[in-house]
Design a protein around this motif. Structure first.
Motif, PDB file in Angstrom:
ATOM      1  N   PHE A 158      -1.280 -87.513 104.232  1.00 30.66           N
ATOM      2  CA  PHE A 158      -1.888 -86.239 104.399  1.00 30.66           C
ATOM      3  C   PHE A 158      -3.177 -85.989 104.659  1.00 30.66           C
ATOM      4  N   ALA A 159      -3.771 -85.672 105.693  1.00 27.74           N
ATOM      5  CA  ALA A 159      -5.108 -85.848 106.255  1.00 27.74           C
ATOM      6  C   ALA A 159      -5.829 -84.704 105.553  1.00 27.74           C
ATOM      7  N   MET A 160      -7.033 -84.913 104.897  1.00 27.00           N
ATOM      8  CA  MET A 160      -7.778 -84.140 104.061  1.00 27.00           C
ATOM      9  C   MET A 160      -9.046 -83.685 105.153  1.00 27.00           C
ATOM     10  N   PHE A 161      -8.588 -83.588 106.476  1.00 29.24           N
ATOM     11  CA  PHE A 161      -9.493 -83.206 107.610  1.00 29.24           C
ATOM     12  C   PHE A 161      -8.945 -82.755 108.797  1.00 29.24           C
ATOM     13  N   ASN A 162      -9.798 -82.171 109.613  1.00 31.65           N
ATOM     14  CA  ASN A 162      -9.278 -81.504 110.588  1.00 31.65           C
ATOM     15  C   ASN A 162      -8.711 -82.580 111.665  1.00 31.65           C
ATOM     16  N   SER A 163      -7.262 -82.685 112.002  1.00 28.32           N
ATOM     17  CA  SER A 163      -6.825 -83.783 112.958  1.00 28.32           C
ATOM     18  C   SER A 163      -6.062 -83.373 114.096  1.00 28.32           C
ATOM     19  N   ALA A 164      -6.599 -83.434 115.179  1.00 26.06           N
ATOM     20  CA  ALA A 164      -5.604 -83.073 116.433  1.00 26.06           C
ATOM     21  C   ALA A 164      -4.534 -84.106 116.684  1.00 26.06           C
ATOM     22  N   PRO A 175      -3.127 -72.928 103.644  1.00 25.57           N
ATOM     23  CA  PRO A 175      -3.759 -71.653 103.822  1.00 25.57           C
ATOM     24  C   PRO A 175      -5.245 -71.989 103.769  1.00 25.57           C
ATOM     25  N   PHE A 176      -5.826 -73.108 103.103  1.00 21.41           N
ATOM     26  CA  PHE A 176      -7.173 -73.200 103.046  1.00 21.41           C
ATOM     27  C   PHE A 176      -7.835 -73.234 104.446  1.00 21.41           C
ATOM     28  N   LYS A 177      -7.113 -74.044 105.485  1.00 18.23           N
ATOM     29  CA  LYS A 177      -7.544 -73.919 106.994  1.00 18.23           C
ATOM     30  C   LYS A 177      -9.063 -74.519 107.184  1.00 18.23           C
ATOM     31  N   ARG A 178      -9.683 -75.005 106.159  1.00 17.86           N
ATOM     32  CA  ARG A 178     -10.878 -75.700 106.331  1.00 17.86           C
ATOM     33  C   ARG A 178     -10.904 -77.174 106.387  1.00 17.86           C
ATOM     34  N   ASP A 179     -11.992 -77.749 106.869  1.00 17.29           N
ATOM     35  CA  ASP A 179     -12.184 -79.315 106.751  1.00 17.29           C
ATOM     36  C   ASP A 179     -13.369 -79.504 105.466  1.00 17.29           C
ATOM     37  N   PRO A 180     -12.876 -79.882 104.580  1.00 16.71           N
ATOM     38  CA  PRO A 180     -13.538 -80.290 103.529  1.00 16.71           C
ATOM     39  C   PRO A 180     -14.666 -81.577 103.675  1.00 16.71           C
ATOM     40  N   LEU A 181     -13.940 -82.224 104.517  1.00 18.47           N
ATOM     41  CA  LEU A 181     -14.819 -83.513 105.013  1.00 18.47           C
ATOM     42  C   LEU A 181     -16.069 -83.143 105.654  1.00 18.47           C
ATOM     43  N   LYS A 182     -15.723 -82.101 106.635  1.00 21.25           N
ATOM     44  CA  LYS A 182     -17.175 -81.516 107.480  1.00 21.25           C
ATOM     45  C   LYS A 182     -18.077 -80.967 106.431  1.00 21.25           C
ATOM     46  N   ALA A 183     -17.619 -80.296 105.772  1.00 17.79           N
ATOM     47  CA  ALA A 183     -18.409 -79.820 104.495  1.00 17.79           C
ATOM     48  C   ALA A 183     -19.297 -80.713 103.826  1.00 17.79           C
ATOM     49  N   LEU A 184     -18.610 -81.786 103.287  1.00 16.38           N
ATOM     50  CA  LEU A 184     -19.280 -82.807 102.558  1.00 16.38           C
ATOM     51  C   LEU A 184     -20.143 -83.517 103.406  1.00 16.38           C
ATOM     52  N   ALA A 185     -19.675 -83.607 104.803  1.00 13.36           N
ATOM     53  CA  ALA A 185     -20.682 -84.574 105.646  1.00 13.36           C
ATOM     54  C   ALA A 185     -22.161 -83.943 105.906  1.00 13.36           C
ATOM     55  N   ILE A 186     -22.032 -82.410 106.067  1.00 13.82           N
ATOM     56  CA  ILE A 186     -23.023 -81.619 105.980  1.00 13.82           C
ATOM     57  C   ILE A 186     -23.921 -81.698 104.761  1.00 13.82           C
ATOM     58  N   ASN A 244     -16.188 -87.359 114.922  1.00 14.75           N
ATOM     59  CA  ASN A 244     -16.077 -85.828 114.798  1.00 14.75           C
ATOM     60  C   ASN A 244     -17.063 -85.624 113.856  1.00 14.75           C
ATOM     61  N   TYR A 245     -17.896 -86.540 113.239  1.00 16.60           N
ATOM     62  CA  TYR A 245     -18.879 -86.046 112.140  1.00 16.60           C
ATOM     63  C   TYR A 245     -20.198 -86.925 112.428  1.00 16.60           C
ATOM     64  N   GLN A 246     -20.540 -87.265 113.626  1.00 26.18           N
ATOM     65  CA  GLN A 246     -21.705 -87.806 114.223  1.00 26.18           C
ATOM     66  C   GLN A 246     -22.875 -86.950 114.105  1.00 26.18           C
ATOM     67  N   GLY A 247     -22.618 -85.738 114.123  1.00 28.04           N
ATOM     68  CA  GLY A 247     -23.850 -84.753 114.025  1.00 28.04           C
ATOM     69  C   GLY A 247     -24.373 -84.913 112.625  1.00 28.04           C
ATOM     70  N   GLU A 248     -23.537 -85.497 111.782  1.00 25.48           N
ATOM     71  CA  GLU A 248     -24.082 -85.163 110.369  1.00 25.48           C
ATOM     72  C   GLU A 248     -24.331 -86.879 110.052  1.00 25.48           C
ATOM     73  N   ASP A 249     -24.365 -87.509 111.144  1.00 31.59           N
ATOM     74  CA  ASP A 249     -24.513 -89.045 110.940  1.00 31.59           C
ATOM     75  C   ASP A 249     -23.542 -89.545 109.883  1.00 31.59           C
ATOM     76  N   ALA A 250     -22.325 -89.358 109.841  1.00 36.52           N
ATOM     77  CA  ALA A 250     -21.162 -89.940 109.032  1.00 36.52           C
ATOM     78  C   ALA A 250     -20.183 -90.171 110.250  1.00 36.52           C
ATOM     79  N   PRO A 251     -19.125 -91.159 109.536  1.00 31.78           N
ATOM     80  CA  PRO A 251     -19.499 -91.651 108.176  1.00 31.78           C
ATOM     81  C   PRO A 251     -20.384 -93.110 108.082  1.00 31.78           C
ATOM     82  N   ASP A 252     -20.601 -93.439 106.966  1.00 30.13           N
ATOM     83  CA  ASP A 252     -21.428 -94.671 106.946  1.00 30.13           C
ATOM     84  C   ASP A 252     -20.687 -95.879 106.659  1.00 30.13           C
ATOM     85  N   GLU A 253     -19.200 -95.576 106.042  1.00 31.23           N
ATOM     86  CA  GLU A 253     -18.542 -96.809 105.827  1.00 31.23           C
ATOM     87  C   GLU A 253     -16.886 -96.136 105.918  1.00 31.23           C
TER      88      GLU A 253
END
Ligand code: JFZ
Length: 546
Positions: A158-164, A175-186, A244-253
């Motif tokens: 299960f992907a805990m991120f937005n995946s096309a 039902p959550f419909k949001r990407d928590p990894l994006k929020a964490l990256a920010i 997809n998280y480069q705007g937040e300089d992520a990921p580092d690893e």
């Protein structure tokens, strides 16, 4: 060995002040500035990397200096927070009314042989409305961690991120419909915390072709081609995570896990080709296909000697599970966790300590409390941990058991939790867990009774420490504790007690700063960075890890 405490002009009480110690540190740093740029890692020879691997990892094409710069933040970090979070948090360790014992919560689908269709249904009710990325990261920051690694996809697929690339993900299937990894990256970007993504590249229990350890597939829906799984899910999703998280300089690893034989050098090479487009992204040693990665990952234990010359990170649960289990209350004490962190730092490693948020998005309070208590200690004593190298002493803090065996059947390392040392150029930090069991004063012999006897040590400021506990009692509850302001000063001759002539060759490899201190005939200032034990934590539930 002659001790010359009195004759050494620099062992005067003034050394007890932080200012002077800091000054000395600067002097030492200047004296040895030539030696800390020496690269620890040797360049891999062309033959060893290209012969083994169809695609050469980017780091193997770098100069030692470039390679060191690439991983510098990680080496200095010393403390990170692992987060295992996924659909399994919803089950919280219970399936069909039966508690999962002896296995971590994120393995429940595999251990209970849950059919793929049933497990996938969990997504329809996964709605972590209390998830707050800013709070998680603020908590992590207050805990003193420098990086977070979160499960982007665990073995359940299960992907805990937005995946096309695959619809079984938190945005499309819940039902959550949001990407928590994006929020964490920010949030991480904002708060200055590095962020890594855990990605289970080999095991996947819901994708056709994905591997399943511990008994293999249990549902026809899992059958398929592993190569096709890698091509249609793993590589596309890794590209998403890397791009997809480069705007937040992520990921580092990227933190890979549980490689099997399915991951051939060729398939792994295809993954490495993707990673190579992101030269700053570190990745661990669990990709498979014979790739070494950037760092070793001992799990649930601290290696006796660390991995001299290598980067390494011990990952560990804070109770006994990675993914949330409602009934796992077997938490390690704050004191144990701190001693683990210090032990790991003294051997040159990182500590990746896990928390397991529940299905509402809350990190359980006992876990938060422990993390924050560690942070409180680090706030005062962080200079003994961050950016340090192993301490200069060759003392072994423990022994191999003659009766107990480790998981591989080898004699088990039984640590002694007395003290540990870390070092920076010109400064050695000694963290003492067991303050001496005797009355002692500023005399050569009397200072340390018991196991720890650095003869010649002097304690400043001049005063006597009385230790009011009977032998055999818990040393933790009521022992006298030194404060961060106290100092032990050891001159070069007393240091030599720890480093006899015959041992200096060995020391040179790992502890060149300290050896040079000895050669330069100067006083080594040792910061005692202890303070934290003054707080009673959780004496009843103490448990030592090895
Ligand atoms: C692995 C995962 O399976 C686990 O769920 C967790 O994510 C952890 C950090 O990594 O744990 C392992 C990996 C290998 C073994 C045991 C646990 N093993 O080989 O015994």
């Amino acid at each position: 060995m002659t001790l010359k405490n009195d004759s050494n002009p620099r062992t005067f009480p003034g050394l007890a002040s932080r200012g002077l110690a800091a000054l000395l540190a600067v002097v030492f740093a200047a004296t040895f500035s030539g030696c800390h740029s020496t690269p620890k890692t040797q360049p891999a020879t062309k033959t060893s990397s290209t012969a083994q691997h169809p695609v050469e990892p980017i780091k193997d094409t770098m100069t030692p200096a470039q390679r060191d710069a690439r991983i510098a933040w990680w080496r200095q970090a010393r403390f990170g927070m692992f987060i295992h979070w996924g659909l399994y948090a919803e089950l919280a360790g219970t399936w069909n009314g039966k508690r999962l014992e002896n296995h971590p919560g994120e393995w429940i689908m595999n251990r209970d042989r849950i059919p793929v269709a049933d497990y996938k249904k969990l997504a329809a009710t996964f709605d972590p409305t209390k998830f707050n990325a800013d709070q998680w990261v603020a908590m992590a920051k207050a805990s003193g961690v420098k990086y977070i690694v979160i499960t982007a996809k665990h073995h359940d697929g299960f992907a805990m991120f937005n995946s096309a690339a695959n619809k079984f993900n938190i945005v499309d299937a819940t039902p959550f419909k949001r990407d928590p990894l994006k929020a964490l990256a920010i949030a991480c970007h904002k708060q200055g915390i590095k962020l890594g993504f855990y990605y289970s590249q080999d095991q996947d229990w819901t994708a056709p072709g994905g591997a399943a350890l511990r008994g293999g597939h249990w549902d026809k829906a899992q059958d398929g081609s592993f190569a096709e799984y890698v091509h249609t899910k793993v590589i596309p999703q890794l590209k998403e995570l890397l791009n997809n998280y480069q705007g937040e300089d992520a990921p580092d690893e990227i933190w890979f896990d549980t490689p099997t034989k399915d991951m051939t050098p060729e398939l792994a090479g295809e993954i490495v080709a993707v990673l190579n487009k992101h030269p700053n992204v570190l990745w661990n040693n669990r990709l498979g296909g014979g790739y070494q990665g950037d760092f070793e990952t001992p799990e649930q234990h601290i290696p006796a000697q660390g991995y001299p010359g290598k980067n390494w990170e011990t990952c560990m649960t804070i109770n006994t599970t990675w993914g949330y289990k409602s009934f796992d209350t077997d938490f390690k004490s704050t004191e144990t966790l701190l001693q683990n962190l210090i032990d790991i730092a003294s051997k040159g490693g990182n500590y990746l300590l896990n928390v397991g948020p529940d299905a509402t998005g809350v990190i359980p309070k006992p876990e938060r409390d422990r993390m924050l208590a560690i942070g409180k200690w680090l706030k005062v004593n962080g200079d003994a941990i961050y950016g340090t190298q192993p301490g200069p002493f060759t003392d072994q803090h423990g022994a191999y058991s003659t009766t107990k065996k480790d998981r591989k059947g080898n004699p088990r390392w039984v640590p002694v939790w007395d003290w540990r040392a870390t070092a920076k150029p010109g400064t050695v930090y000694v963290s003492i867990f067991e303050w001496p069991h005797a009355t002692f004063s500023q005399s050569n012999q009397g200072i340390y009774a018991g196991r720890y006897k650095p003869q010649g040590a002097q304690v400043f400021p001049k005063r006597e420490w009385h230790h009011g506990e009977a032998a055999g009692q818990s040393a933790r509850s009521n022992r006298q504790r030194p404060s961060a302001a106290d100092r032990i000063v050891i001159d070069k001759d007393s240091l030599a007690v720890h480093a006899p002539q015959s041992a200096q060759q060995v020391q040179l490899q790992r502890h060149d700063h300290a050896v040079r201190v000895l050669e330069e005939h100067i006083v080594l200032s040792i910061d005692i960075s202890i303070d934290y034990l003054a707080e009673p934590t959780h004496p009843a539930t103490e448990k030592k890890e090895d």
